[in-house]
Design an enzyme around this catalytic site. Structure first.
Site, PDB file in Angstrom:
ATOM      1  N   ARG A  22      81.218  27.919  -7.249  1.00  0.00           N
ATOM      2  CA  ARG A  22      81.822  28.887  -8.184  1.00  0.00           C
ATOM      3  C   ARG A  22      82.331  30.088  -7.414  1.00  0.00           C
ATOM      4  O   ARG A  22      81.608  30.667  -6.608  1.00  0.00           O
ATOM      5  CB  ARG A  22      80.801  29.354  -9.217  1.00  0.00           C
ATOM      6  CG  ARG A  22      80.500  28.269 -10.201  1.00  0.00           C
ATOM      7  CD  ARG A  22      79.677  28.737 -11.360  1.00  0.00           C
ATOM      8  NE  ARG A  22      79.130  27.547 -11.993  1.00  0.00           N
ATOM      9  CZ  ARG A  22      78.269  27.555 -12.992  1.00  0.00           C
ATOM     10  NH1 ARG A  22      77.857  28.692 -13.489  1.00  0.00           N
ATOM     11  NH2 ARG A  22      77.838  26.432 -13.505  1.00  0.00           N
ATOM     12  N   SER A 113      81.215  27.136 -16.208  1.00  0.00           N
ATOM     13  CA  SER A 113      80.253  27.168 -17.301  1.00  0.00           C
ATOM     14  C   SER A 113      80.278  28.457 -18.117  1.00  0.00           C
ATOM     15  O   SER A 113      81.283  28.780 -18.714  1.00  0.00           O
ATOM     16  CB  SER A 113      78.867  26.898 -16.724  1.00  0.00           C
ATOM     17  OG  SER A 113      77.966  26.708 -17.760  1.00  0.00           O
ATOM     18  N   HIS A 114      79.165  29.198 -18.099  1.00  0.00           N
ATOM     19  CA  HIS A 114      79.052  30.395 -18.932  1.00  0.00           C
ATOM     20  C   HIS A 114      79.752  31.593 -18.314  1.00  0.00           C
ATOM     21  O   HIS A 114      79.840  32.645 -18.945  1.00  0.00           O
ATOM     22  CB  HIS A 114      77.577  30.729 -19.146  1.00  0.00           C
ATOM     23  CG  HIS A 114      76.861  30.970 -17.838  1.00  0.00           C
ATOM     24  ND1 HIS A 114      76.616  29.952 -16.946  1.00  0.00           N
ATOM     25  CD2 HIS A 114      76.403  32.093 -17.264  1.00  0.00           C
ATOM     26  CE1 HIS A 114      76.015  30.458 -15.878  1.00  0.00           C
ATOM     27  NE2 HIS A 114      75.868  31.752 -16.046  1.00  0.00           N
ATOM     28  N   LYS A 126      82.559  20.914  -9.518  1.00  0.00           N
ATOM     29  CA  LYS A 126      81.258  20.280  -9.326  1.00  0.00           C
ATOM     30  C   LYS A 126      81.448  18.775  -9.216  1.00  0.00           C
ATOM     31  O   LYS A 126      82.252  18.198  -9.951  1.00  0.00           O
ATOM     32  CB  LYS A 126      80.400  20.617 -10.540  1.00  0.00           C
ATOM     33  CG  LYS A 126      79.021  20.042 -10.503  1.00  0.00           C
ATOM     34  CD  LYS A 126      78.150  20.671 -11.569  1.00  0.00           C
ATOM     35  CE  LYS A 126      78.334  19.986 -12.884  1.00  0.00           C
ATOM     36  NZ  LYS A 126      77.235  20.258 -13.812  1.00  0.00           N
ATOM     37  N   ASP A 277      78.194  26.894 -24.718  1.00  0.00           N
ATOM     38  CA  ASP A 277      78.820  27.665 -23.639  1.00  0.00           C
ATOM     39  C   ASP A 277      80.167  27.085 -23.222  1.00  0.00           C
ATOM     40  O   ASP A 277      80.684  26.166 -23.851  1.00  0.00           O
ATOM     41  CB  ASP A 277      77.875  27.762 -22.440  1.00  0.00           C
ATOM     42  CG  ASP A 277      77.753  26.439 -21.695  1.00  0.00           C
ATOM     43  OD1 ASP A 277      77.939  25.390 -22.332  1.00  0.00           O
ATOM     44  OD2 ASP A 277      77.476  26.457 -20.476  1.00  0.00           O
ATOM     45  N   ASP A 279      81.329  25.072 -20.946  1.00  0.00           N
ATOM     46  CA  ASP A 279      81.506  23.643 -20.690  1.00  0.00           C
ATOM     47  C   ASP A 279      80.667  22.772 -21.609  1.00  0.00           C
ATOM     48  O   ASP A 279      80.579  21.559 -21.400  1.00  0.00           O
ATOM     49  CB  ASP A 279      81.219  23.321 -19.220  1.00  0.00           C
ATOM     50  CG  ASP A 279      79.800  23.675 -18.811  1.00  0.00           C
ATOM     51  OD1 ASP A 279      79.231  24.618 -19.397  1.00  0.00           O
ATOM     52  OD2 ASP A 279      79.251  23.012 -17.921  1.00  0.00           O
ATOM     53  N   ASP A 281      77.412  22.508 -22.221  1.00  0.00           N
ATOM     54  CA  ASP A 281      76.101  21.945 -21.901  1.00  0.00           C
ATOM     55  C   ASP A 281      74.943  22.843 -22.336  1.00  0.00           C
ATOM     56  O   ASP A 281      73.796  22.431 -22.293  1.00  0.00           O
ATOM     57  CB  ASP A 281      75.990  21.554 -20.417  1.00  0.00           C
ATOM     58  CG  ASP A 281      76.256  22.703 -19.473  1.00  0.00           C
ATOM     59  OD1 ASP A 281      76.535  23.828 -19.943  1.00  0.00           O
ATOM     60  OD2 ASP A 281      76.190  22.475 -18.247  1.00  0.00           O
ATOM     61  N   ARG A 282      75.245  24.075 -22.743  1.00  0.00           N
ATOM     62  CA  ARG A 282      74.166  24.951 -23.216  1.00  0.00           C
ATOM     63  C   ARG A 282      74.218  25.085 -24.728  1.00  0.00           C
ATOM     64  O   ARG A 282      75.262  24.851 -25.348  1.00  0.00           O
ATOM     65  CB  ARG A 282      74.314  26.351 -22.633  1.00  0.00           C
ATOM     66  CG  ARG A 282      74.187  26.406 -21.151  1.00  0.00           C
ATOM     67  CD  ARG A 282      74.166  27.847 -20.722  1.00  0.00           C
ATOM     68  NE  ARG A 282      74.081  27.936 -19.277  1.00  0.00           N
ATOM     69  CZ  ARG A 282      73.691  29.024 -18.642  1.00  0.00           C
ATOM     70  NH1 ARG A 282      73.383  30.106 -19.317  1.00  0.00           N
ATOM     71  NH2 ARG A 282      73.631  29.034 -17.327  1.00  0.00           N
ATOM     72  N   LYS A 376      72.648  18.691 -19.119  1.00  0.00           N
ATOM     73  CA  LYS A 376      72.178  19.278 -20.353  1.00  0.00           C
ATOM     74  C   LYS A 376      73.300  19.151 -21.378  1.00  0.00           C
ATOM     75  O   LYS A 376      74.460  18.944 -21.017  1.00  0.00           O
ATOM     76  CB  LYS A 376      71.739  20.716 -20.143  1.00  0.00           C
ATOM     77  CG  LYS A 376      72.724  21.642 -19.435  1.00  0.00           C
ATOM     78  CD  LYS A 376      71.991  22.906 -19.018  1.00  0.00           C
ATOM     79  CE  LYS A 376      72.913  23.972 -18.459  1.00  0.00           C
ATOM     80  NZ  LYS A 376      73.291  23.749 -17.064  1.00  0.00           N
TER      81      LYS A 376
HETATM   82  C1  VG1 Z   1      71.961  29.401 -14.180  1.00  0.00           C
HETATM   83  C2  VG1 Z   1      70.732  29.111 -14.998  1.00  0.00           C
HETATM   84  C3  VG1 Z   1      70.266  27.688 -14.752  1.00  0.00           C
HETATM   85  C4  VG1 Z   1      71.413  26.712 -15.037  1.00  0.00           C
HETATM   86  C5  VG1 Z   1      72.640  27.103 -14.226  1.00  0.00           C
HETATM   87  C6  VG1 Z   1      73.840  26.257 -14.569  1.00  0.00           C
HETATM   88  O1  VG1 Z   1      71.644  29.310 -12.813  1.00  0.00           O
HETATM   89  O2  VG1 Z   1      69.705  30.015 -14.719  1.00  0.00           O
HETATM   90  O3  VG1 Z   1      69.149  27.423 -15.571  1.00  0.00           O
HETATM   91  O4  VG1 Z   1      71.049  25.403 -14.704  1.00  0.00           O
HETATM   92  O5  VG1 Z   1      72.978  28.462 -14.481  1.00  0.00           O
HETATM   93  O6  VG1 Z   1      74.099  26.302 -15.927  1.00  0.00           O
HETATM   94  P1  VG1 Z   1      71.331  30.583 -11.894  1.00  0.00           P
HETATM   95  O7  VG1 Z   1      71.175  30.047 -10.512  1.00  0.00           O
HETATM   96  O8  VG1 Z   1      72.465  31.550 -12.062  1.00  0.00           O
HETATM   97  O9  VG1 Z   1      70.067  31.181 -12.450  1.00  0.00           O
HETATM   98  V1  VG1 Z   1      75.677  26.172 -16.472  1.00  0.00           V
HETATM   99  O10 VG1 Z   1      75.618  25.883 -18.102  1.00  0.00           O
HETATM  100  O11 VG1 Z   1      76.188  27.772 -16.065  1.00  0.00           O
HETATM  101  O12 VG1 Z   1      76.370  25.041 -15.519  1.00  0.00           O
HETATM  102 CO    CO Z   2      77.290  25.255 -18.857  1.00  0.00          CO
END
Ligand code: VG1
Ligand code: CO
Length: 543
Positions: A22, A113-114, A126, A277, A279, A281-282, A376
């Protein structure tokens, strides 16, 4: 059409983090940046020749152009076929499902993602394995190594492929199959859940409100919740994926989905609210008048999953990421099934799911999923909740109250300190690690430390070891503090502090979480000197 070889040089910092690479979108759009990384993926997986991949993303800015570059590079690398979501869209769980259903050699997901999207925001790439799950560290390490010695990449000289309509075309020698992004996923959900029961619940007046946050889940939620399950039109809001997600963070938590929280806490609240979120998955689950923490959601799903047809046979085991509250462990104990504790990130669940050791997995960051895919899955969690509600016919609040009476309540919150100077954040973590041995037995802010360690994980299936996955401080009485640096940010360092307090006294199950956690929060600062070390008075985001 000819294949051209482009000379390049290694670009620093192409190390995949918690979930892929990212970076700022502008960085990805810079000369050779995306191309170098994609070439490194081909090398890291042992070449693309003769192979079939899935490709899609969350629709953020640059998604469409990046997909065209990857298609041309796949063709130049001799790939046999790429299955692409229409308009290069695929939610992460839908991509995982396609990889598995079609038996491909993996897939590339374009998403941060988020993280927010747009030319000044974030982008991500990814690689997922043939099992549908994120590449394990062994593979991401090989990809990173390849980025450090690259000197050229190959790309086909060609025009864009039309991705706007389902169908099969060719790009050079390679076949490109454009598929409806929703269809296969909808079929999978219909097999796991009792759609007729959910339809009946909704037809009886049960009101559902789903906020897709202008991200990729919109088309999925509309097709399933509205078209298939009969929720009235308008039940899914912000359903059109936008390149900048409407300017917000597509992060389903009470901070970024505050409109949904306001609605659910208001007088006219529907029965059930949810968001997902960027993508897909959340997920965030909200009942009328009550927010369900992701850790509690995982525990409730584990305790009730058998009510859905796909899980009627019970669960083989459950797994949670280390910082996730231990609420689900209490359910596993009652069910007599194993509970695994893994490092943060979905890639660590893959082996447990593949080996049939766990059926349900979850993370405190609003990720829940099962062995139906290897990611997820936001909408899956929403549908499992709806299936449970269709069987139990009780409000979300009543289900939670009963859950806490039975298992106790793990009060939980997470404090994020964002864009902290990386050196200072690193010093804080190192300072903590150095003091771990002296912490047990000491009293901090009225709480006694029972144990402290630097979390390391040995995968029970392949024996691989991952170290320095966060610092755990256990408190007497079942409380816990975890300190960790994020692996998904793109600016400075993000310090995450995860706070948990266990309560089993029936008279104290309905406290304000902030009040219940106040002593643990005070202890967390006293132990790590967060304010002094980061120069921050309070967290930027509390979830
Ligand atoms: C964060 C979350 C983690 C999740 C990851 C990807 O990672 O804490 O639980 O698996 O994002 O989620 P980090 O290293 O920033 O704490 V997603 O939905 O952003 O792909
Ligand atoms: Co996500």
């Amino acid at each position: 059409m000819s294949i051209i070889t482009v000379g390049t040089a290694p670009i620093e910092g192409q190390k995949p983090g918690t979930s892929g690479l990212r970076k700022k979108t502008r960085v990805f759009m810079g000369p050779h940046y995306l191309e170098n990384f994609v070439a490194a993926i081909w090398e890291g997986i042992g070449g693309a020749e003769g192979r079939t991949f899935v490709l899609g993303g969350d629709g953020r800015y640059f998604n469409d152009r990046a997909a065209q570059v990857i298609l041309r590079m796949a063709a130049a690398a001799g790939a046999r076929k790429v299955i692409v979501g229409q308009n290069a869209l695929l939610s992460t769980p839908a991509a995982s499902n396609l990889i598995r259903q079609r038996g491909t050699d993996g897939g590339i997901i374009l998403s941060a993602s988020h993280n927010p999207g747009g030319p000044e925001e974030d982008f991500g790439v990814k690689f997922n394995m043939p099992n549908g799950g994120p590449a394990p560290e062994e593979v991401t390490d090989r990809i990173f190594a390849a980025t450090k010695r690259i000197s050229a990449y190959r790309i086909l000289e060609a025009q864009d492929v039309d991705l706007s309509r389902p169908g099969v075309t060719r790009l050079g020698e390679m076949e490109v199959e454009v598929v409806d992004p929703v269809e296969a996923y909808r079929g999978l959900m219909a097999r796991l859940f009792d759609f007729a029961a959910i339809r009946e619940l909704i037809a009886g007046g049960f009101r559902v409100h789903f906020d897709a946050m202008h991200a990729v889940t919109g088309p999925y939620a509309k097709a399933i919740l509205e078209d298939e399950l009969g929720a009235p039109p308008g039940s899914v809001v912000n359903a059109r994926p936008l390149p900048d997600f409407g300017g917000g963070h597509p992060d389903p938590n009470p901070v970024w989905a505050k409109d949904l929280i306001a609605l659910m806490m208001g007088a006219e609240a529907p029965d059930f609210g949810a968001a997902s979120d960027g993508d897909g998955d959340r997920n965030m689950i909200v009942g009328r008048g009550i927010y369900v923490t992701p850790s509690d959601s995982l525990a409730v799903l584990a305790a009730n999953a058998h009510l859905a047809p796909g899980y009627a046979g019970g669960l083989k085991g459950v797994a949670r990421s280390m910082p996730t509250s231990r609420a689900v462990d209490r359910v596993a104990e009652a069910l007599g099934i194993p509970a695994y504790e893994t490092p943060t990130g979905w890639k660590f669940f893959g082996n447990l799911l593949d080996a049939g050791l766990a059926t349900l997995c979850g993370e405190e960051s609003a990720g829940t999923g099962s062995d139906h895919v290897r990611e997820k899955d936001g909408l899956w969690a929403v549908l499992l909740w709806l299936n449970i509600l269709a069987v139990r016919r009780e409000p979300v609040a009543a289900i939670l109250a009963e859950h806490w009476r039975r298992f106790g309540r793990n009060y939980y919150t997470r404090h994020d300190y964002e864009a902290v100077d990386a050196a200072r954040a690193g010093a804080l973590m190192e300072g903590l690690a150095a003091r771990l041995g002296s912490l047990p037995g000491t009293e901090v802010a009225g709480l006694r430390v029972a144990a402290a360690d630097d979390f390391a994980y040995t995968d029970p299936v392949d024996g691989s070891r991952s170290e320095h996955q966060g610092i755990r401080v256990e408190l007497e009485g079942g409380g816990r503090i975890v300190y960790r640096l994020s692996g998904t940010g793109t600016v400075g360092a993000t310090l995450r502090v995860y706070l948990e307090a266990l309560e089993t006294d029936p008279a104290r199950l309905g406290l304000d979480p902030a009040a219940a956690l106040a002593p643990v929060i005070a202890a967390a600062d006293a132990i790590a000197g967060i304010r002094a070390q980061t120069g921050r008075e309070r967290p930027d985001v509390t979830t």
